[in-house]
Design an enzyme around this catalytic site. Structure first.
Site, PDB file in Angstrom:
ATOM      1  N   LYS A   1      -6.941   5.713 -19.576  1.00  0.00           N
ATOM      2  CA  LYS A   1      -7.111   6.220 -20.939  1.00  0.00           C
ATOM      3  C   LYS A   1      -5.807   6.088 -21.740  1.00  0.00           C
ATOM      4  O   LYS A   1      -5.318   4.992 -21.911  1.00  0.00           O
ATOM      5  CB  LYS A   1      -7.620   7.664 -20.867  1.00  0.00           C
ATOM      6  CG  LYS A   1      -8.765   7.876 -19.871  1.00  0.00           C
ATOM      7  CD  LYS A   1      -9.998   7.100 -20.251  1.00  0.00           C
ATOM      8  CE  LYS A   1     -11.258   7.388 -19.451  1.00  0.00           C
ATOM      9  NZ  LYS A   1     -11.242   7.374 -18.021  1.00  0.00           N
TER      10      LYS A   1
ATOM     11  N   TYR B   1     -15.205  16.465 -16.480  1.00  0.00           N
ATOM     12  CA  TYR B   1     -15.653  15.068 -16.593  1.00  0.00           C
ATOM     13  C   TYR B   1     -16.799  14.838 -15.585  1.00  0.00           C
ATOM     14  O   TYR B   1     -16.728  15.300 -14.443  1.00  0.00           O
ATOM     15  CB  TYR B   1     -14.461  14.135 -16.321  1.00  0.00           C
ATOM     16  CG  TYR B   1     -14.867  12.714 -16.048  1.00  0.00           C
ATOM     17  CD1 TYR B   1     -15.591  11.991 -16.989  1.00  0.00           C
ATOM     18  CD2 TYR B   1     -14.549  12.095 -14.842  1.00  0.00           C
ATOM     19  CE1 TYR B   1     -15.993  10.688 -16.732  1.00  0.00           C
ATOM     20  CE2 TYR B   1     -14.938  10.794 -14.580  1.00  0.00           C
ATOM     21  CZ  TYR B   1     -15.671  10.103 -15.534  1.00  0.00           C
ATOM     22  OH  TYR B   1     -16.070   8.821 -15.263  1.00  0.00           O
TER      23      TYR B   1
ATOM     24  N   ARG C   1       0.842  -1.216   0.000  1.00  0.00           N
ATOM     25  CA  ARG C   1       0.000   0.000   0.000  1.00  0.00           C
ATOM     26  C   ARG C   1       0.867   1.252   0.000  1.00  0.00           C
ATOM     27  O   ARG C   1       0.567   2.238  -0.665  1.00  0.00           O
ATOM     28  CB  ARG C   1      -0.958  -0.002   1.206  1.00  0.00           C
ATOM     29  CG  ARG C   1      -1.649   1.346   1.379  1.00  0.00           C
ATOM     30  CD  ARG C   1      -2.970   1.288   2.124  1.00  0.00           C
ATOM     31  NE  ARG C   1      -2.951   0.488   3.326  1.00  0.00           N
ATOM     32  CZ  ARG C   1      -2.403   0.856   4.494  1.00  0.00           C
ATOM     33  NH1 ARG C   1      -1.797   2.016   4.606  1.00  0.00           N
ATOM     34  NH2 ARG C   1      -2.448   0.063   5.545  1.00  0.00           N
TER      35      ARG C   1
ATOM     36  N   ASP D   1      -6.200  18.329 -14.983  1.00  0.00           N
ATOM     37  CA  ASP D   1      -6.485  16.958 -15.417  1.00  0.00           C
ATOM     38  C   ASP D   1      -5.998  16.881 -16.867  1.00  0.00           C
ATOM     39  O   ASP D   1      -6.586  17.479 -17.770  1.00  0.00           O
ATOM     40  CB  ASP D   1      -7.989  16.689 -15.319  1.00  0.00           C
ATOM     41  CG  ASP D   1      -8.357  15.254 -15.685  1.00  0.00           C
ATOM     42  OD1 ASP D   1      -7.616  14.632 -16.469  1.00  0.00           O
ATOM     43  OD2 ASP D   1      -9.390  14.758 -15.202  1.00  0.00           O
TER      44      ASP D   1
HETATM   45  N1  PLP Z   1     -10.620  12.488 -15.903  1.00  0.00           N
HETATM   46  C1  PLP Z   1     -11.131  12.398 -17.148  1.00  0.00           C
HETATM   47  C2  PLP Z   1     -10.881  13.513 -18.114  1.00  0.00           C
HETATM   48  C3  PLP Z   1     -11.874  11.276 -17.519  1.00  0.00           C
HETATM   49  O1  PLP Z   1     -12.384  11.199 -18.760  1.00  0.00           O
HETATM   50  C4  PLP Z   1     -12.068  10.230 -16.569  1.00  0.00           C
HETATM   51  C5  PLP Z   1     -12.836   8.995 -16.900  1.00  0.00           C
HETATM   52  O2  PLP Z   1     -13.537   8.906 -17.882  1.00  0.00           O
HETATM   53  C6  PLP Z   1     -11.540  10.376 -15.289  1.00  0.00           C
HETATM   54  C7  PLP Z   1     -10.811  11.512 -14.992  1.00  0.00           C
HETATM   55  C8  PLP Z   1     -11.767   9.324 -14.215  1.00  0.00           C
HETATM   56  O3  PLP Z   1     -10.898   8.267 -14.363  1.00  0.00           O
HETATM   57  P1  PLP Z   1     -11.238   6.750 -13.919  1.00  0.00           P
HETATM   58  O4  PLP Z   1     -12.421   6.317 -14.725  1.00  0.00           O
HETATM   59  O5  PLP Z   1      -9.977   6.020 -14.245  1.00  0.00           O
HETATM   60  O6  PLP Z   1     -11.526   6.764 -12.464  1.00  0.00           O
END
Ligand code: PLP
Length: 379
Positions: A195, A98, A46, A170
Site C-alpha cells: 500500500k 481487514y 531467505r 496494523d
Molecule cells: N492489512 C491491511 C490493512 C490491508 O488493507 C491489507 C491488504 O489489503 C493487508 C493487511 C494484507 O496485505 P497484502 O495484500 O500485502 O498481503
C-alpha cells in the site's frame, strides 16, 4: 534525523564498489564464504539480503522501531506476528479488521486451536471484558477498514500492559507518516507495504517492526524458518517508493479530504466516513494519536437512486480494484471485493452492506476526481 530525511537516507549506505547513490539490487540467492565461519554478513537470501536489509533499516527508522523484517506480503507479516503465540492462545481484534486478516484468524488459525474474539474497539470496556486467562495478544487496526473507526492505541496498550499481553498494530492505513504506534507503547507494528509504503501498485510486500531486540530476534527467526522473507527486487522498489512517502501522503490526504467533503453534501450519498470530517465522532482521539487523516474515504451509496455497478462503470479515473495506497485513485465495494472473504456473519458484525463503497484517493488533481464522481453519481 527528521521524518523526510529518514525516508530518503535511512538504510542507504554508500556503495563501496562504484559509489552508486541508490542501493543496488543484490539479485543472488547465495553469498560465498571467505573461509569456514567467515563471510560478509550474508549467506543465503531467505535469511538475509543487503537490499532487503536496507529497506528493513529504513522502515524501522520511520516507525521508530529497533528493527524490521520485510516479508513477501502483508499477510505474511500478519501471520508471522501470530506465530509469536501458540495454539490455545486467545487474541482480541476489531470487528472490522481487514478481510484477509479475518480469514487468516478464523479459517486458518482457529481450526489449529488459536482463539479469537472480535470486539468493537471504540469501546475500551469491551476490550477489557474480552480478556480471558488465555488471552495473549490484542490486535489493533486503526483507522479500521473500511469504516475508519479509531481505536485508542494508548488505551489498549494500558489494558495489555496490565495483563502482560502482546500488542500488535496494523499501521497500513496511515503509514508512519501520520501515526506511529510504537511511540504509543505498542510492541509490534505490521504493514502491507503493498500500500502506501511502496505507493505505486507494482509489488506486494509486508513488514514487521519490533519495539525490542528480543522481539526482533524471534521475528527474524520466524521469517527465516517459515520462509516468508521478501525478494530483493521488491525490496528495491519499496525502497524507491518510500523516499516520497511524506509527499504522497500529503497529496492522498488532500484529495481524500476534498472528496469526503464533496460526498458529504451529495443527495445520492447516505453517509460518509472520513476522520477529517467534523461528522467523524472521534475528533479528540484523532487529534491525540494521529498527525493526519489519511487517504481512504468510505461512504454509503443510495443504490436505490444510483445502482452500484452503473456508478462504477461511469467512472473514468477511479479503477474498480481492491487494495489501496497507490498513486492512482481506486474504488471498490468491500461487500463483494476486499471484505468478501469475511463471510456472511463477519460482514454483518462489521456493518458492511451492499451499499458500502471505499475509495483510495490517489494523487491526481482533486478537481478531476470530483468532477468524475459528480457525473457518475447523477444516476
Ligand atoms: N492489512 C491491511 C490493512 C490491508 O488493507 C491489507 C491488504 O489489503 C493487508 C493487511 C494484507 O496485505 P497484502 O495484500 O500485502 O498481503
Amino acid at each position: 534525523m527528521k521524518f523526510r530525511t529518514k525516508a530518503v537516507h535511512a538504510g542507504t549506505k554508500k556503495d563501496a564498489t562504484f559509489n552508486a547513490v541508490t542501493t543496488p539490487i543484490y539479485a543472488t540467492s547465495i553469498f560465498s564464504f571467505d573461509e569456514i565461519g567467515k563471510n560478509k554478513g550474508y549467506d543465503y537470501t531467505r535469511s538475509g539480503n543487503p537490499t532487503r536489509a536496507a529497506l528493513e533499516e529504513n522502515i524501522a527508522a520511520l516507525e521508530g522501531g529497533v528493527g524490521c523484517s520485510v516479508t513477501a506480503t502483508g499477510m505474511a507479516a500478519i501471520h508471522t506476528a501470530l506465530l509469536f503465540l501458540k495454539p490455545g492462545d486467545h487474541v482480541i481484534a476489531n470487528t472490522d479488521v481487514y478481510g484477509g486478516t479475518y480469514r487468516l484468524f478464523n479459517e486458518v488459525l482457529k481450526p489449529m486451536g488459536f482463539k479469537f474474539s472480535f470486539v468493537d474497539m471504540r469501546n475500551l470496556d469491551a476490550v477489557k471484558s474480552a480478556v480471558t486467562p488465555e488471552t495473549k495478544m490484542i490486535w489493533v487496526e486503526t483507522p479500521s477498514n473500511p469504516f475508519l473507526h479509531i481505536t485508542d492505541i494508548a488505551g489498549v496498550v494500558a489494558i495489555a500492559k496490565n495483563k502482560k499481553l502482546l500488542t500488535v498494530a496494523d499501521n497500513t492505513f496511515l503509514s508512519p507518516y501520520f501515526q506511529r504506534p510504537l511511540e504509543l507503547g505498542v510492541d509490534i507494528v505490521v504493514h502491507s507495504t503493498t500500500k502506501y509504503l511502496n505507493g505505486h501498485s507494482d509489488i506486494v510486500g509486508g513488514a514487521i517492526i519490533y519495539s525490542t531486540k528480543e522481539l526482533q530476534e524471534r521475528g527474524n527467526f520466524l521469517v527465516n524458518a517459515t520462509g516468508v522473507s521478501g525478494s530483493p527486487f521488491d525490496a528495491w522498489l519499496v525502497l524507491r517508493g518510500v523516499k516520497t512517502l511524506a509527499l504522497r501522503m500529503e497529496a492522498h490526504q488532500n484529495n481524500a479530504f476534498k472528496i469526503a467533503q464533496f460526498l458529504e453534501g451529495h443527495a445520492n450519498v447516505k453517509k460518509v466516513f472520513y476522520p477529517g470530517l467534523n461528522s467523524h465522532p472521534q475528533q479528540d482521539l484523532i487529534k491525540k494519536q494521529m498527525t493526519g487523516f489519511g487517504g481512504i474515504v468510505t461512504f454509503e451509496l443510495d443504490t436505490a437512486k444510483v445502482p452500484l455497478n452503473a456508478f462504477f462503470k461511469k467512472l473514468k479515473y477511479f479503477a474498480l480494484a481492491v487494495s489501496l495506497g497507490g498513486v492512482e485513485s481506486l474504488i471498490e465495494a468491500p461487500r463483494f471485493m476486499s471484505h468478501a472473504s469475511m463471510g456472511k456473519e463477519g460482514l454483518k458484525n462489521s456493518g458492511i452492506t451492499e451499499e458500502t463503497v471505499r475509495i483510495s484517493a490517489g494523487i491526481e488533481d482533486a478537481e478531476d476526481l470530483i468532477e468524475d464522481l459528480e457525473q457518475a453519481l447523477k444516476g
